[in-house]
Write a protein that holds these residues in place. Sequence first.
Motif, PDB file in Angstrom:
ATOM      1  N   GLU A   8      78.651  33.472 -25.873  1.00 25.22           N
ATOM      2  CA  GLU A   8      78.144  34.208 -27.034  1.00 25.22           C
ATOM      3  C   GLU A   8      77.748  35.638 -26.650  1.00 25.22           C
ATOM      4  O   GLU A   8      77.265  36.400 -27.481  1.00 25.22           O
ATOM      5  N   MET A   9      77.937  35.981 -25.384  1.00 22.73           N
ATOM      6  CA  MET A   9      77.627  37.320 -24.878  1.00 22.73           C
ATOM      7  C   MET A   9      78.926  38.055 -24.564  1.00 22.73           C
ATOM      8  O   MET A   9      79.950  37.439 -24.269  1.00 22.73           O
ATOM      9  N   SER A  10      78.864  39.372 -24.606  1.00 20.54           N
ATOM     10  CA  SER A  10      80.028  40.167 -24.214  1.00 20.54           C
ATOM     11  C   SER A  10      80.196  40.097 -22.694  1.00 20.54           C
ATOM     12  O   SER A  10      79.264  39.711 -21.961  1.00 20.54           O
ATOM     13  N   GLU A  11      81.368  40.484 -22.215  1.00 21.42           N
ATOM     14  CA  GLU A  11      81.599  40.518 -20.769  1.00 21.42           C
ATOM     15  C   GLU A  11      80.575  41.432 -20.094  1.00 21.42           C
ATOM     16  O   GLU A  11      80.027  41.113 -19.038  1.00 21.42           O
ATOM     17  N   ARG A  12      80.294  42.576 -20.707  1.00 20.47           N
ATOM     18  CA  ARG A  12      79.353  43.536 -20.143  1.00 20.47           C
ATOM     19  C   ARG A  12      77.939  42.952 -20.070  1.00 20.47           C
ATOM     20  O   ARG A  12      77.238  43.135 -19.066  1.00 20.47           O
ATOM     21  N   ASP A  13      77.537  42.229 -21.126  1.00 22.75           N
ATOM     22  CA  ASP A  13      76.207  41.633 -21.128  1.00 22.75           C
ATOM     23  C   ASP A  13      76.079  40.509 -20.094  1.00 22.75           C
ATOM     24  O   ASP A  13      75.036  40.344 -19.469  1.00 22.75           O
ATOM     25  N   ASN A  14      77.147  39.737 -19.915  1.00 24.99           N
ATOM     26  CA  ASN A  14      77.154  38.727 -18.855  1.00 24.99           C
ATOM     27  C   ASN A  14      77.002  39.396 -17.493  1.00 24.99           C
ATOM     28  O   ASN A  14      76.233  38.947 -16.641  1.00 24.99           O
ATOM     29  N   TYR A  15      77.742  40.473 -17.304  1.00 23.14           N
ATOM     30  CA  TYR A  15      77.685  41.223 -16.051  1.00 23.14           C
ATOM     31  C   TYR A  15      76.267  41.712 -15.774  1.00 23.14           C
ATOM     32  O   TYR A  15      75.715  41.507 -14.689  1.00 23.14           O
ATOM     33  N   LYS A  16      75.650  42.331 -16.771  1.00 24.70           N
ATOM     34  CA  LYS A  16      74.301  42.876 -16.594  1.00 24.70           C
ATOM     35  C   LYS A  16      73.275  41.771 -16.335  1.00 24.70           C
ATOM     36  O   LYS A  16      72.355  41.938 -15.534  1.00 24.70           O
ATOM     37  N   PHE A  17      73.441  40.644 -17.014  1.00 26.23           N
ATOM     38  CA  PHE A  17      72.518  39.516 -16.811  1.00 26.23           C
ATOM     39  C   PHE A  17      72.624  38.985 -15.379  1.00 26.23           C
ATOM     40  O   PHE A  17      71.617  38.760 -14.702  1.00 26.23           O
ATOM     41  N   LEU A  18      73.852  38.804 -14.918  1.00 21.54           N
ATOM     42  CA  LEU A  18      74.061  38.235 -13.587  1.00 21.54           C
ATOM     43  C   LEU A  18      73.598  39.171 -12.482  1.00 21.54           C
ATOM     44  O   LEU A  18      72.885  38.751 -11.563  1.00 21.54           O
ATOM     45  N   ILE A  19      73.979  40.459 -12.556  1.00 23.47           N
ATOM     46  CA  ILE A  19      73.603  41.356 -11.462  1.00 23.47           C
ATOM     47  C   ILE A  19      72.118  41.702 -11.485  1.00 23.47           C
ATOM     48  O   ILE A  19      71.555  42.112 -10.468  1.00 23.47           O
ATOM     49  N   GLY A  20      71.480  41.521 -12.650  1.00 29.33           N
ATOM     50  CA  GLY A  20      70.041  41.733 -12.725  1.00 29.33           C
ATOM     51  C   GLY A  20      69.239  40.522 -12.298  1.00 29.33           C
ATOM     52  O   GLY A  20      68.055  40.631 -11.979  1.00 29.33           O
ATOM     53  N   SER A  21      69.880  39.350 -12.293  1.00 29.97           N
ATOM     54  CA  SER A  21      69.191  38.097 -11.943  1.00 29.97           C
ATOM     55  C   SER A  21      69.413  37.705 -10.487  1.00 29.97           C
ATOM     56  O   SER A  21      68.472  37.282  -9.804  1.00 29.97           O
ATOM     57  N   ILE A  22      70.653  37.804 -10.037  1.00 27.92           N
ATOM     58  CA  ILE A  22      70.988  37.340  -8.690  1.00 27.92           C
ATOM     59  C   ILE A  22      70.792  38.510  -7.727  1.00 27.92           C
ATOM     60  O   ILE A  22      71.734  39.248  -7.402  1.00 27.92           O
ATOM     61  N   ILE A  23      69.536  38.704  -7.345  1.00 32.06           N
ATOM     62  CA  ILE A  23      69.146  39.826  -6.497  1.00 32.06           C
ATOM     63  C   ILE A  23      68.161  39.350  -5.431  1.00 32.06           C
ATOM     64  O   ILE A  23      67.466  38.354  -5.649  1.00 32.06           O
ATOM     65  N   PRO A  24      68.082  40.011  -4.311  1.00 31.75           N
ATOM     66  CA  PRO A  24      68.983  41.079  -3.865  1.00 31.75           C
ATOM     67  C   PRO A  24      70.301  40.490  -3.359  1.00 31.75           C
ATOM     68  O   PRO A  24      70.348  39.314  -2.982  1.00 31.75           O
ATOM     69  N   ARG A  25      71.363  41.296  -3.366  1.00 32.94           N
ATOM     70  CA  ARG A  25      72.661  40.840  -2.875  1.00 32.94           C
ATOM     71  C   ARG A  25      73.057  41.674  -1.652  1.00 32.94           C
ATOM     72  O   ARG A  25      72.944  42.904  -1.676  1.00 32.94           O
ATOM     73  N   PRO A  26      73.523  41.027  -0.579  1.00 30.18           N
ATOM     74  CA  PRO A  26      73.984  41.801   0.590  1.00 30.18           C
ATOM     75  C   PRO A  26      75.190  42.651   0.221  1.00 30.18           C
ATOM     76  O   PRO A  26      75.945  42.321  -0.701  1.00 30.18           O
ATOM     77  N   ILE A  27      75.366  43.745   0.931  1.00 29.18           N
ATOM     78  CA  ILE A  27      76.466  44.671   0.641  1.00 29.18           C
ATOM     79  C   ILE A  27      77.444  44.685   1.811  1.00 29.18           C
ATOM     80  O   ILE A  27      77.072  44.989   2.952  1.00 29.18           O
ATOM     81  N   ALA A  28      78.692  44.362   1.519  1.00 24.81           N
ATOM     82  CA  ALA A  28      79.774  44.499   2.496  1.00 24.81           C
ATOM     83  C   ALA A  28      80.436  45.854   2.299  1.00 24.81           C
ATOM     84  O   ALA A  28      80.809  46.208   1.184  1.00 24.81           O
ATOM     85  N   VAL A  29      80.547  46.613   3.372  1.00 28.39           N
ATOM     86  CA  VAL A  29      81.338  47.846   3.348  1.00 28.39           C
ATOM     87  C   VAL A  29      82.674  47.482   3.977  1.00 28.39           C
ATOM     88  O   VAL A  29      82.741  47.148   5.157  1.00 28.39           O
ATOM     89  N   VAL A  30      83.730  47.513   3.172  1.00 32.74           N
ATOM     90  CA  VAL A  30      85.019  46.966   3.591  1.00 32.74           C
ATOM     91  C   VAL A  30      86.010  48.090   3.871  1.00 32.74           C
ATOM     92  O   VAL A  30      86.255  48.942   3.007  1.00 32.74           O
ATOM     93  N   SER A  31      86.560  48.085   5.067  1.00 29.32           N
ATOM     94  CA  SER A  31      87.679  48.992   5.343  1.00 29.32           C
ATOM     95  C   SER A  31      88.960  48.177   5.332  1.00 29.32           C
ATOM     96  O   SER A  31      89.020  47.058   5.843  1.00 29.32           O
ATOM     97  N   SER A  32      89.967  48.741   4.676  1.00 26.14           N
ATOM     98  CA  SER A  32      91.283  48.094   4.599  1.00 26.14           C
ATOM     99  C   SER A  32      92.344  49.180   4.711  1.00 26.14           C
ATOM    100  O   SER A  32      92.045  50.375   4.605  1.00 26.14           O
ATOM    101  N   LEU A  33      93.578  48.756   4.898  1.00 29.12           N
ATOM    102  CA  LEU A  33      94.655  49.704   5.172  1.00 29.12           C
ATOM    103  C   LEU A  33      95.824  49.441   4.243  1.00 29.12           C
ATOM    104  O   LEU A  33      96.313  48.307   4.161  1.00 29.12           O
ATOM    105  N   SER A  34      96.269  50.482   3.540  1.00 27.37           N
ATOM    106  CA  SER A  34      97.421  50.333   2.639  1.00 27.37           C
ATOM    107  C   SER A  34      98.715  50.350   3.440  1.00 27.37           C
ATOM    108  O   SER A  34      98.741  50.763   4.606  1.00 27.37           O
ATOM    109  N   LYS A  35      99.799  49.934   2.801  1.00 33.44           N
ATOM    110  CA  LYS A  35     101.094  49.941   3.491  1.00 33.44           C
ATOM    111  C   LYS A  35     101.556  51.360   3.804  1.00 33.44           C
ATOM    112  O   LYS A  35     102.380  51.573   4.701  1.00 33.44           O
ATOM    113  N   GLU A  36     100.981  52.345   3.082  1.00 30.88           N
ATOM    114  CA  GLU A  36     101.295  53.751   3.355  1.00 30.88           C
ATOM    115  C   GLU A  36     100.412  54.333   4.455  1.00 30.88           C
ATOM    116  O   GLU A  36     100.562  55.496   4.833  1.00 30.88           O
ATOM    117  N   GLY A  37      99.455  53.532   4.947  1.00 35.51           N
ATOM    118  CA  GLY A  37      98.593  53.974   6.030  1.00 35.51           C
ATOM    119  C   GLY A  37      97.305  54.643   5.588  1.00 35.51           C
ATOM    120  O   GLY A  37      96.598  55.238   6.410  1.00 35.51           O
TER     121      GLY A  37
END
Length: 202
Positions: A8-37
């Motif tokens: 019954e909620m919009s996608e945005r409202d679900n997003y805001k509810f979840l990220i405001g509730s499930i806190i704190p969340r660890p942060i991964a800084v991800v490095s990846s490499l494209s096929k073009e380098g």
Amino acid sequence: MISIKPDEMSERDNYKFLIGSIIPRPIAVVSSLSKEGVVNIAPFSYFNIVTANPPIISLSIQRKSGEMKDTTKNILGNKQAVIHIADEENIESTNQTAANLKSSESELFRTDFTLGSSDLVSVPLINELKIKMEVGLYQHVPIMDQEQVTADLLLLKVENYHIQEGLYKKGRIDADLLKPMSRLAGNDYAALGKKMSIKRPD
């Protein structure tokens, strides 16, 4: 107590509810490499441990208008990445990697980060971050809503750890020296803050 059904909620409202509730969340800084380098660097807070045997971590990457993000494309392409733990001393540069750039552009040039060579994967690692994990793709799970894929869950097996000297003593990470940062909602981050010890029951 308020009760709300997610459908019954919009996608945005679900997003805001979840990220405001499930806190704190660890942060991964991800490095990846494209096929073009091109080296892609991006932060993700839908990130955690799955199991220690074998050592597997999870990374969930939301799609934008049904399109995979560059990090997902790169990891599915070469089956490799490097996961770093965001820390307090490098949070400004970490935040800069969230910029929406073209696939042909690297976020590196918006930061103070420098790159180094990994031991076992072809993807470069970030020198300044204190904990780095070279990973290989273990499993890709597309997340569906109705008939559309909305996110990509990546299970990543750790192949090699790198830890800044002095952080790892007697088999334990010193959290006070690591100074990990966590994600809250909106533009907010949180440092480690108050800790407490509670003995587990027998």
